[in-house]
Motif scaffolding. Structure first.
Motif, PDB file in Angstrom:
ATOM      1  N   ALA A 114       0.811  -1.223   0.000  1.00 45.71           N
ATOM      2  CA  ALA A 114       0.000   0.000   0.000  1.00 45.71           C
ATOM      3  C   ALA A 114       0.839   1.265   0.000  1.00 45.71           C
ATOM      4  N   ALA A 115       1.902   1.309   0.802  1.00 51.11           N
ATOM      5  CA  ALA A 115       2.662   2.552   0.948  1.00 51.11           C
ATOM      6  C   ALA A 115       3.332   2.956  -0.360  1.00 51.11           C
ATOM      7  N   ASP A 116       4.012   2.017  -1.012  1.00 52.45           N
ATOM      8  CA  ASP A 116       4.674   2.335  -2.268  1.00 52.45           C
ATOM      9  C   ASP A 116       3.655   2.640  -3.365  1.00 52.45           C
ATOM     10  N   TYR A 117       2.530   1.919  -3.354  1.00 56.21           N
ATOM     11  CA  TYR A 117       1.501   2.188  -4.364  1.00 56.21           C
ATOM     12  C   TYR A 117       0.973   3.613  -4.199  1.00 56.21           C
ATOM     13  N   ALA A 118       0.663   4.010  -2.977  1.00 57.25           N
ATOM     14  CA  ALA A 118       0.133   5.353  -2.742  1.00 57.25           C
ATOM     15  C   ALA A 118       1.124   6.416  -3.183  1.00 57.25           C
ATOM     16  N   ALA A 119       2.410   6.186  -2.908  1.00 59.91           N
ATOM     17  CA  ALA A 119       3.429   7.151  -3.318  1.00 59.91           C
ATOM     18  C   ALA A 119       3.516   7.245  -4.835  1.00 59.91           C
TER      19      ALA A 119
END
Length: 307
Positions: A167-172
């Motif tokens: 989730a974190a890398d996707y959101a970034a």
């Protein structure tokens, strides 16, 4: 630190869909490996990527190789299996990680490849570590919009064991907020795609250790979407995740009643407590009872892509 334990006989045959709790631990902290192994999680995932600073990569890699060489793939005193998250293949450290594992001939039960955007990423790793033993060990971490766009071809990789959502890398990468509403679409696409391919999907961690309610909400959402597990970043998150992905006593009792009624009906449509029970409901009930440890079910995860 005691990393070595005698591996259980079913270490590589336990169905992927039974691994609902994944505890990630920085590979730069080998003193925590034992605690991860004893946490009760299904997978103890040693992380060589985001949680390790550049100047600590070499030492972390050496600690992981030492643990792999000692353990034979299992750790702790229970059912926990050992996993490793590599650095991305497009980086020097990713290549060094892969080379070190290949040369050591130690094989984790789970090998997570981050930033996967093509089936080629999966096949490269599988070939280098040797897939001739027939065991699917390579898991693709899908954490970019391009990975979601190429998901269909990634899921066709014959050596793929499963997928995880980052989730974190996707959101970034997508320039969106890190919350469930913003990420609902890619999470849904990944879960549905994995189910269509007969592969398990594991949801991203919940990063706020103080927010147990948020963790429970996310885990419940992931289970509703079709994920079969979720990553934890602290041992205290493991029981919450396990509860979300396990059936309630009432759900299990109902599923067992459906299975019993279906078996007695010999393939005919029947009823349970006044509700009609057809093939889709029977299949779902068999899958649920199998996850709870009852007789094995015939499901897409056991037929289409057995380990």
């Amino acid at each position: 630190m005691q990393c070595s334990q005698s591996p259980p006989s079913n270490i590589h045959s336990a169905p992927s869909q039974r691994r609902s709790t994944w505890l990630v631990t920085p590979a730069s902290t080998p003193d925590r490996f034992e605690a991860a192994a004893e946490s009760g999680s299904d997978v103890a995932l040693l992380d060589l990527e985001d949680s390790v600073p550049p100047d600590g990569k070499k030492a972390a890699r050496e600690a992981v190789i030492a643990c792999l060489s000692q353990s034979g793939g299992s750790v702790g005193s229970g059912h926990t299996v050992l996993g490793v998250r590599l650095n991305a293949l497009g980086t020097v450290h990713g290549l060094k990680d892969l080379e070190a594992i290949a040369e050591s001939r130690a094989r984790p039960a789970v090998l997570v490849v981050p930033k996967v955007e093509s089936a080629r990423d999966v096949e490269i790793v599988a070939k280098i570590i040797g897939a001739e033993d027939g065991q699917r060990r390579v898991w693709a971490l899908i954490e970019t919009p391009l990975g979601i766009q190429h998901l269909r071809t990634i899921l066709k990789a014959p050596t793929l064991a499963g997928v995880l959502f980052g989730a974190a890398d996707y959101a970034a990468a997508a320039h969106c907020r890190l919350n469930s509403r913003a990420l609902w679409h890619p999470r849904s696409v990944l879960a549905a795609g994995a189910a269509a391919a007969g592969l398990p999907a594991i949801d991203s961690p919940h990063f706020d250790l103080r927010d147990s309610d948020g963790l429970k909400r996310e885990a419940d959402e992931a289970a509703e979407l079709g994920y079969l597990g979720k990553v934890a970043i602290h041992p205290r998150q493991v029981p919450v995740i396990r509860e979300s992905f396990g059936p309630t006593p009432q759900e299990l009792a109902t599923a067992r009643a459906v299975v019993a009624a279906a078996d007695a009906a010999h393939g005919e449509i029947t009823t349970v407590d006044g509700h009609m029970v057809g093939p889709p409901l029977v299949a779902a009930a068999r899958a649920l009872t199998a996850r709870a440890g009852d007789v094995p079910a015939s499901t897409p995860f056991t037929e289409a892509r057995s380990e």
